[in-house]
Design a protein around this motif. Structure first.
Motif, PDB file in Angstrom:
ATOM      1  N   ILE A 368       0.833  -1.211   0.000  1.00 37.74           N
ATOM      2  CA  ILE A 368       0.000   0.000   0.000  1.00 37.74           C
ATOM      3  C   ILE A 368       0.864   1.256   0.000  1.00 37.74           C
ATOM      4  CG2 ILE A 368      -1.591   1.383   1.398  1.00 37.74           C
ATOM      5  CD1 ILE A 368      -2.861  -1.228   2.323  1.00 37.74           C
ATOM      6  N   GLN A 369       1.861   1.270   0.868  1.00 41.70           N
ATOM      7  CA  GLN A 369       2.675   2.473   0.998  1.00 41.70           C
ATOM      8  C   GLN A 369       3.574   2.697  -0.214  1.00 41.70           C
ATOM      9  OE1 GLN A 369       0.466   3.426   3.430  1.00 41.70           O
ATOM     10  NE2 GLN A 369       2.178   4.840   3.711  1.00 41.70           N
ATOM     11  N   ILE A 370       4.019   1.628  -0.863  1.00 42.25           N
ATOM     12  CA  ILE A 370       4.793   1.780  -2.098  1.00 42.25           C
ATOM     13  C   ILE A 370       3.954   2.490  -3.149  1.00 42.25           C
ATOM     14  CG2 ILE A 370       5.743   0.523  -4.073  1.00 42.25           C
ATOM     15  CD1 ILE A 370       6.859  -1.507  -2.101  1.00 42.25           C
ATOM     16  N   ILE A 371       2.692   2.102  -3.270  1.00 42.71           N
ATOM     17  CA  ILE A 371       1.795   2.730  -4.248  1.00 42.71           C
ATOM     18  C   ILE A 371       1.594   4.202  -3.917  1.00 42.71           C
ATOM     19  CG2 ILE A 371      -0.572   2.768  -5.116  1.00 42.71           C
ATOM     20  CD1 ILE A 371      -0.614  -0.305  -4.693  1.00 42.71           C
ATOM     21  N   ILE A 372       1.355   4.504  -2.640  1.00 41.40           N
ATOM     22  CA  ILE A 372       1.123   5.893  -2.242  1.00 41.40           C
ATOM     23  C   ILE A 372       2.371   6.743  -2.483  1.00 41.40           C
ATOM     24  CG2 ILE A 372       0.722   7.412  -0.267  1.00 41.40           C
ATOM     25  CD1 ILE A 372      -1.196   5.324   0.824  1.00 41.40           C
ATOM     26  N   ILE A 373       3.528   6.215  -2.110  1.00 38.77           N
ATOM     27  CA  ILE A 373       4.769   6.960  -2.320  1.00 38.77           C
ATOM     28  C   ILE A 373       5.016   7.170  -3.815  1.00 38.77           C
ATOM     29  CG2 ILE A 373       7.281   6.879  -2.054  1.00 38.77           C
ATOM     30  CD1 ILE A 373       6.780   5.331   0.568  1.00 38.77           C
ATOM     31  N   GLY A 374       4.711   6.157  -4.614  1.00 39.00           N
ATOM     32  CA  GLY A 374       4.848   6.299  -6.057  1.00 39.00           C
ATOM     33  C   GLY A 374       3.951   7.388  -6.611  1.00 39.00           C
ATOM     34  N   ILE A 375       2.704   7.440  -6.137  1.00 37.34           N
ATOM     35  CA  ILE A 375       1.775   8.490  -6.578  1.00 37.34           C
ATOM     36  C   ILE A 375       2.302   9.864  -6.186  1.00 37.34           C
ATOM     37  CG2 ILE A 375      -0.533   9.454  -6.212  1.00 37.34           C
ATOM     38  CD1 ILE A 375      -1.536   6.548  -5.908  1.00 37.34           C
ATOM     39  N   MET A 376       2.838   9.984  -4.964  1.00 34.52           N
ATOM     40  CA  MET A 376       3.404  11.257  -4.530  1.00 34.52           C
ATOM     41  C   MET A 376       4.593  11.651  -5.407  1.00 34.52           C
ATOM     42  SD  MET A 376       3.161  10.557  -0.432  1.00 34.52           S
ATOM     43  CE  MET A 376       4.082  12.000   0.068  1.00 34.52           C
ATOM     44  N   GLY A 377       5.397  10.647  -5.797  1.00 37.57           N
ATOM     45  CA  GLY A 377       6.528  10.927  -6.680  1.00 37.57           C
ATOM     46  C   GLY A 377       6.077  11.449  -8.035  1.00 37.57           C
ATOM     47  N   VAL A 378       5.023  10.853  -8.572  1.00 40.20           N
ATOM     48  CA  VAL A 378       4.462  11.332  -9.843  1.00 40.20           C
ATOM     49  C   VAL A 378       3.960  12.764  -9.691  1.00 40.20           C
ATOM     50  CG1 VAL A 378       2.597  11.012 -11.506  1.00 40.20           C
ATOM     51  CG2 VAL A 378       3.873   9.035 -10.657  1.00 40.20           C
ATOM     52  N   GLY A 379       3.338  13.046  -8.521  1.00 41.07           N
ATOM     53  CA  GLY A 379       2.865  14.404  -8.269  1.00 41.07           C
ATOM     54  C   GLY A 379       3.992  15.420  -8.276  1.00 41.07           C
ATOM     55  N   ILE A 394      14.918  18.761 -13.271  1.00 35.71           N
ATOM     56  CA  ILE A 394      15.909  17.948 -12.558  1.00 35.71           C
ATOM     57  C   ILE A 394      15.653  17.962 -11.061  1.00 35.71           C
ATOM     58  CG2 ILE A 394      18.375  17.773 -11.995  1.00 35.71           C
ATOM     59  CD1 ILE A 394      18.983  18.826 -14.766  1.00 35.71           C
ATOM     60  N   TYR A 395      15.218  19.115 -10.524  1.00 33.66           N
ATOM     61  CA  TYR A 395      14.996  19.212  -9.078  1.00 33.66           C
ATOM     62  C   TYR A 395      13.945  18.207  -8.619  1.00 33.66           C
ATOM     63  CZ  TYR A 395      14.246  21.313  -4.519  1.00 33.66           C
ATOM     64  OH  TYR A 395      14.149  21.518  -3.172  1.00 33.66           O
ATOM     65  N   GLY A 396      12.809  18.205  -9.310  1.00 37.37           N
ATOM     66  CA  GLY A 396      11.776  17.235  -8.973  1.00 37.37           C
ATOM     67  C   GLY A 396      12.230  15.809  -9.206  1.00 37.37           C
ATOM     68  N   PHE A 397      13.004  15.622 -10.271  1.00 39.44           N
ATOM     69  CA  PHE A 397      13.466  14.268 -10.572  1.00 39.44           C
ATOM     70  C   PHE A 397      14.419  13.757  -9.497  1.00 39.44           C
ATOM     71  CE2 PHE A 397      14.333  10.706 -13.221  1.00 39.44           C
ATOM     72  CZ  PHE A 397      15.672  10.400 -13.030  1.00 39.44           C
ATOM     73  N   ALA A 401      13.859  10.487  -7.272  1.00 37.27           N
ATOM     74  CA  ALA A 401      14.849   9.418  -7.283  1.00 37.27           C
ATOM     75  C   ALA A 401      15.335   9.096  -5.873  1.00 37.27           C
ATOM     76  CB  ALA A 401      16.028   9.808  -8.170  1.00 37.27           C
ATOM     77  N   LEU A 402      15.473  10.135  -5.047  1.00 42.86           N
ATOM     78  CA  LEU A 402      15.953   9.932  -3.683  1.00 42.86           C
ATOM     79  C   LEU A 402      15.003   9.049  -2.883  1.00 42.86           C
ATOM     80  CD1 LEU A 402      17.394  13.421  -2.670  1.00 42.86           C
ATOM     81  CD2 LEU A 402      18.649  11.260  -2.774  1.00 42.86           C
ATOM     82  N   PHE A 403      13.700   9.400  -2.901  1.00 40.46           N
ATOM     83  CA  PHE A 403      12.842   8.579  -2.058  1.00 40.46           C
ATOM     84  C   PHE A 403      12.509   7.232  -2.694  1.00 40.46           C
ATOM     85  CE2 PHE A 403       9.301  11.458  -3.654  1.00 40.46           C
ATOM     86  CZ  PHE A 403       8.592  10.500  -4.349  1.00 40.46           C
ATOM     87  N   LEU A 404      12.636   7.109  -4.030  1.00 38.07           N
ATOM     88  CA  LEU A 404      12.495   5.784  -4.625  1.00 38.07           C
ATOM     89  C   LEU A 404      13.686   4.904  -4.240  1.00 38.07           C
ATOM     90  CD1 LEU A 404      11.092   6.601  -8.173  1.00 38.07           C
ATOM     91  CD2 LEU A 404       9.890   5.571  -6.243  1.00 38.07           C
ATOM     92  N   LEU A 405      14.863   5.530  -4.109  1.00 34.34           N
ATOM     93  CA  LEU A 405      16.034   4.797  -3.657  1.00 34.34           C
ATOM     94  C   LEU A 405      15.849   4.314  -2.217  1.00 34.34           C
ATOM     95  CD1 LEU A 405      18.950   3.862  -4.141  1.00 34.34           C
ATOM     96  CD2 LEU A 405      19.711   6.110  -3.327  1.00 34.34           C
TER      97      LEU A 405
END
Length: 554
Positions: A368-379, A394-397, A401-405
């Motif tokens: 569940i939290q992976i999905i939510i974090i992924g959605i936040m990353g897309v945002g 680049i700043y957003g990217f 990338a940091l929190f996906l890592l």
């Protein structure tokens, strides 16, 4: 014990990240009608030194109790009139709320539940927003959870100091938002007493001491209301709704109309479209990134309460369900009203997660939290590329990338501790991005803020500043003055307005004889920062959704 230690370390890591988030927003421009109005009232109070009578632009102000204005004006006197000095007292209360959430969660359940609850509470979108968009609710939330923790601590340990602290918390809550500061603790305590059949707790003599403490704390405010309103029945008062009334009782307004009147319909403030489910939608976005966990914890709590009635406590049930129902029945709603129940949802969510950790059941929550974090990353990526693209993609990217890592590093183990820590750190990254990028850019579309900057740069004297048919809360605060306000422009005589400035809407601007008067014209794009829509958020269609304000300098 080892588990508690892990969550303790996680808590302090998250507190460090949350502090960075709060600092990132502490000096943002103050935006929106409410926050700028409260800041200008505090500024006026600091300059006048009149703390018993709350005034706004030289007129009586009755809409809110005075604690926020007292604290912010004192901060202005100590540190100067700055964005950060306005926010500082309320931000300190946020930390009090986090501490009280931890202590209450630890008291009712376990230290693990307390640590997780505090982590959840401190990283919700709601707390991130009200840490910089300061309203009376910022202080209210923390005062309520502090008071409930201290009173329950008193009931369990029989130490009088906790009773005193608890009722000080209630007094502070009432000083910042009215009787709701008393009602939420009453609902929380009464629910537990009734279901547990602890009837003797209703008749403890110590409650009389508590009432006396509250009375002492709110006494200056009540005296101020009496002298400002009740003692002058001939006075006409203009309410914040615009209605002008004679002989209004400040005390009755405070104790009844402003709070209970919204439930009964006696208050003037009413929604154009009444909706019982308004706060469900609010909860979905404002409790992120913990929304689904919050729903699951609530469902688990209610299921156990209904089926077995053998759950550890019912304080949180009374502090969540009953205020939610009452606020949902209110004739007037704003998103932040419901935030008062969030510390308690965070606590039961913390206990729910702690139980899953004990049972070693983390896979479902991790997914569940992976999905939510992924959605936040897309945002984050969308905001960095579609909404405000003057800061590079680049700043957003990099943030994404940091929190996906972090996800890849921690969730590989699929432990509850990793899930909690990863989610919280990801939320902090997102919120720092929102404050330093989104809100900073959004301020450029607050027309009054930009107009005030230009006015200050042009060194227009206070007595020569004019605002026409615009509520000038923000303009007042950033020019550090009470600007001349008029509902209409009237006739302008060139020889009489040299050295003056006028802030006007486009329809007024079109009526001005520019050829004759020859002012310097500063067109300013404006959009309400509290009423964002898709057209505004898309840079390609933004111009369609903005209006123009004009600053005219003669």
């Amino acid at each position: 014990m080892i588990e508690n230690l892990g969550f303790k370390y996680a808590f302090w890591i998250v507190m460090g990240m949350a502090t960075i988030t709060f600092i990132a927003g502490i000096n943002l421009p103050i935006m929106g009608i409410d926050a700028t109005q409260y800041a200008s009232i505090s500024m006026e109070m600091a300059e006048s030194g009149n703390y018993l009578e709350v005034m706004h632009r030289g007129n009586d102000y009755l809409d809110k109790p005075p604690l926020l204005f007292w604290l912010s004006s004192l901060s202005f006197n100590l540190f100067g009139i700055e964005n950060w000095s306005y926010r500082l007292p309320s931000l300190l209360f946020v930390y009090l709320g986090i501490f009280a959430t931890f202590r209450l969660g630890s008291l009712l359940y376990s230290k693990s539940a307390g640590y997780i609850g505090a982590i959840i509470f401190s990283t919700t979108e709601a707390i991130s927003i009200i840490s910089h968009d300061v309203r009376t609710d910022t202080i209210l939330i923390s005062s309520i959870v502090f008071s409930i923790w201290c009173i329950i601590e008193f009931l369990q340990r029989e130490k009088l100091k906790f009773l005193v602290l608890g009722f000080i918390g209630i007094g502070l809550a009432m000083l910042c938002k009215g009787p709701i500061g008393l009602m939420v603790p009453i609902l929380a305590l009464s629910t537990h007493f009734i279901i547990r059949k602890q009837w003797k707790n209703f008749f403890r003599w110590e409650w009389l001491l508590g009432i006396f403490i509250v009375a002492i704390i709110i006494c200056p405010m009540v005296y101020g209301l009496y002298t400002q309103y009740d003692a002058q029945p001939e006075k006409f008062t203009t309410l914040s709704s615009g209605k002008r009334v004679q002989g209004i009782s400040g005390i009755v307004f405070y104790f009844w109309e402003q709070s209970f009147g919204r439930l009964t319909g006696a208050s003037e403030w009413k929604d154009a479209s009444f909706s019982y489910h308004f706060f469900i939608g609010t909860f979905i976005w404002s409790f992120l990134p913990w929304t689904i966990l919050g729903f699951l914890a609530l469902w688990n709590k209610m299921k156990l309460a209904i089926r077995t009635k053998e759950i550890a406590e019912f304080y949180t049930v009374g502090a969540i369900i009953l205020p939610f129902i009452a606020l949902s029945m209110s004739q007037f709603k704003l998103d932040h009203y419901i935030y008062i129940i969030y510390p308690f949802i965070a606590i039961i969510s913390g206990n729910y997660i702690a139980q899953l950790a004990h049972k070693n059941q983390s896979s479902f929550i991790a997914s569940i939290q992976i999905i939510i974090i992924g959605i936040m990353g897309v945002g984050v990526i969308l905001i960095g590329t579609v909404t405000f693209t003057d800061v590079t993609f680049i700043y957003g990217f990099i943030i994404t990338a940091l929190f996906l890592l972090i996800i890849a590093t921690y969730l590989k183990r699929k432990s509850i501790l990793a899930v909690v820590l990863t989610t919280a750190i990801s939320a902090c990254f997102v919120n720092v991005f929102m404050k330093v990028h989104f809100y900073q850019n959004l301020a450029h579309y607050d027309g009054q803020y930009i107009a005030a900057i230009i006015t200050n740069e042009r060194k227009i004297p206070t007595e020569n500043q004019h605002v026409i048919d615009i509520s000038p809360h923000c303009y007042d605060f950033y020019t550090k003055s009470i600007t001349h306000y008029s509902g209409t422009l009237g006739e302008l005589v060139k020889s009489e307005i040299q050295g003056h400035s006028f802030l006007v809407k486009e329809e007024v601007f079109k009526k001005i004889d520019l050829d004759n008067l020859q002012p310097e014209v500063y067109p300013i794009q404006h959009h309400s920062t509290t009423k964002l829509n898709l057209d505004f958020l898309k840079e390609s269609t933004r111009d369609k959704s903005t209006e123009n304000l004009y600053l005219l300098v003669f």
